[in-house]
Design a protein around this motif. Structure first.
Motif, PDB file in Angstrom:
ATOM      1  N   UNK A 153     -38.687 -41.440  -1.839  1.00  0.00           N
ATOM      2  CA  UNK A 153     -38.158 -42.416  -2.799  1.00  0.00           C
ATOM      3  C   UNK A 153     -38.425 -41.951  -4.230  1.00  0.00           C
ATOM      4  N   UNK A 154     -39.585 -41.338  -4.458  1.00  0.00           N
ATOM      5  CA  UNK A 154     -39.888 -40.837  -5.812  1.00  0.00           C
ATOM      6  C   UNK A 154     -38.940 -39.698  -6.184  1.00  0.00           C
ATOM      7  N   UNK A 155     -38.741 -38.806  -5.212  1.00  0.00           N
ATOM      8  CA  UNK A 155     -37.893 -37.637  -5.462  1.00  0.00           C
ATOM      9  C   UNK A 155     -36.448 -38.075  -5.753  1.00  0.00           C
ATOM     10  N   UNK A 156     -35.983 -39.046  -4.993  1.00  0.00           N
ATOM     11  CA  UNK A 156     -34.603 -39.504  -5.200  1.00  0.00           C
ATOM     12  C   UNK A 156     -34.478 -40.323  -6.477  1.00  0.00           C
ATOM     13  N   UNK A 157     -35.504 -41.094  -6.813  1.00  0.00           N
ATOM     14  CA  UNK A 157     -35.485 -41.805  -8.101  1.00  0.00           C
ATOM     15  C   UNK A 157     -35.438 -40.816  -9.268  1.00  0.00           C
ATOM     16  N   UNK A 158     -36.022 -39.637  -9.045  1.00  0.00           N
ATOM     17  CA  UNK A 158     -36.021 -38.614 -10.104  1.00  0.00           C
ATOM     18  C   UNK A 158     -34.683 -37.901 -10.205  1.00  0.00           C
ATOM     19  N   UNK A 159     -33.767 -38.183  -9.251  1.00  0.00           N
ATOM     20  CA  UNK A 159     -32.427 -37.608  -9.351  1.00  0.00           C
ATOM     21  C   UNK A 159     -32.047 -36.655  -8.233  1.00  0.00           C
ATOM     22  N   UNK A 160     -32.977 -36.400  -7.304  1.00  0.00           N
ATOM     23  CA  UNK A 160     -32.647 -35.471  -6.219  1.00  0.00           C
ATOM     24  C   UNK A 160     -31.671 -36.129  -5.243  1.00  0.00           C
ATOM     25  N   UNK A 161     -30.571 -35.451  -4.971  1.00  0.00           N
ATOM     26  CA  UNK A 161     -29.619 -36.002  -3.999  1.00  0.00           C
ATOM     27  C   UNK A 161     -29.232 -34.955  -2.953  1.00  0.00           C
ATOM     28  N   UNK A 162     -30.123 -33.982  -2.760  1.00  0.00           N
ATOM     29  CA  UNK A 162     -29.857 -32.912  -1.790  1.00  0.00           C
ATOM     30  C   UNK A 162     -30.283 -33.306  -0.384  1.00  0.00           C
ATOM     31  N   UNK A 163     -30.361 -32.285   0.466  1.00  0.00           N
ATOM     32  CA  UNK A 163     -30.648 -32.527   1.876  1.00  0.00           C
ATOM     33  C   UNK A 163     -32.145 -32.702   2.121  1.00  0.00           C
ATOM     34  N   UNK A 164     -32.464 -33.443   3.181  1.00  0.00           N
ATOM     35  CA  UNK A 164     -33.849 -33.595   3.616  1.00  0.00           C
ATOM     36  C   UNK A 164     -34.105 -32.501   4.643  1.00  0.00           C
ATOM     37  N   UNK A 165     -35.049 -31.631   4.311  1.00  0.00           N
ATOM     38  CA  UNK A 165     -35.256 -30.449   5.155  1.00  0.00           C
ATOM     39  C   UNK A 165     -36.521 -30.584   5.995  1.00  0.00           C
TER      40      UNK A 165
END
Ligand code: ZN
Length: 281
Positions: free
Chosen positions: A240-252
């Motif tokens: 959630x933190x990573x996506x709030x920061x703007x990441x919209x890539x794949x979950x690896x």
């Protein structure tokens, strides 16, 4: 935060998870069957086939490569070996470009020979990355610095925290080109009291997000990672933190597990992976 339950089109499988016992071609088939969006392969696996064949197969399966794993260590006891490492990494960037990878993942190395000089190791790495960055711009593949857990500082990575990685990004790539970014691997950074603030700071520099779990007890410093849900990392919180920061890539999913997952057949590991990523990532 995205809902990723039963969304294999948002998942990437790092091929290390499957134990390096199956050809890439077979791995791609098994992933494609399950609708998985991408793989992150290792350079040694790509030696067995021509890059253009792998790329064609991926495209036929509507898949892609996320990160290419991983850099040759930049640290070495002498200048000749350091230059050889940089050349090797330059070639890997060419390969990554040919395979249309979204980034080239960096595990940077640390103390070499009998050195105790960590500062020197860090300076060797920064010099190496700096020399590679120009090539990364030319071929259009971004470089993802992956800080490793501090327990690996002696032999694998003198880059140990997200703050340190972002300091290096600011120093080496200050113009905002974002040719240089970071891979956030929860296994390596979950313990960090600065994690939230540094993820926020990272913003668009986040080029990859790697998931696995921290088992208690852990029996091996590298090869005893857990499947999400089997350990103590709050992966959805970090995502959630990573996506709030703007990441919209794949979950690896990236698991090294020589006593457990690497002994299973890859079809069952992939099935469990999808289920666990749905519930615990
Ligand atoms: Zn990783």
């Amino acid at each position: 935060m995205r809902s990723i339950s039963q969304r294999p089109d948002l998942y990437c499988i790092n091929t290390a998870t499957l134990g390096f016992k199956t050809s890439l071609s077979e791995i791609i088939d098994e992933c494609a069957k399950r609708g998985i969006a991408a793989i992150s392969p290792w350079r040694k696996e790509l030696e067995e086939s021509r890059p253009q064949d792998i790329l064609r197969k991926l495209k036929d399966c509507n898949m892609s490569i996320s990160g290419l794993c991983r850099s040759t260590y930049y640290t070495a006891p002498n200048q000749t070996e350091r230059e050889a490492a940089i050349n090797d990494n330059r070639k890997a960037l060419d390969l990554a470009a040919e395979l249309e990878c979204s980034c080239y993942v960096q595990v940077v190395g640390s103390l070499s020979g009998y050195s105790k000089d960590l500062e020197d190791a860090r300076s060797q790495v920064k010099k190496g990355i700096q020399q590679l960055l120009e090539h990364s711009r030319q071929v259009g593949v971004r470089i993802a610095l992956e800080p490793l857990h501090p327990m690996t500082t002696a032999d694998r990575s003198c880059l140990s925290s997200l703050r340190q990685a972002l300091d290096w990004c600011d120093e080496l790539d200050p113009d905002g080109y974002y040719g240089l970014g970071v891979a956030v691997d929860v296994y390596h950074v979950w313990w960090d009291p600065d994690l939230y603030s540094q993820i926020k700071r990272a913003g668009k520099r986040i080029l990859a997000f790697h998931a696995s779990d921290w088992l208690v007890p852990t029996t091996d410093l590298v090869n005893d990672r857990g499947m999400p849900g089997d350990g103590v990392i709050d992966i959805p919180l970090i995502r959630s933190w990573v996506e709030d920061a703007g990441f919209d890539g794949l979950i690896e999913l990236e698991i090294f597990s020589h006593n457990n997952w690497w002994n299973k057949n890859i079809a069952s590991t992939l099935d469990v992976s999808i289920e666990r990523m749905s519930k615990f990532c």
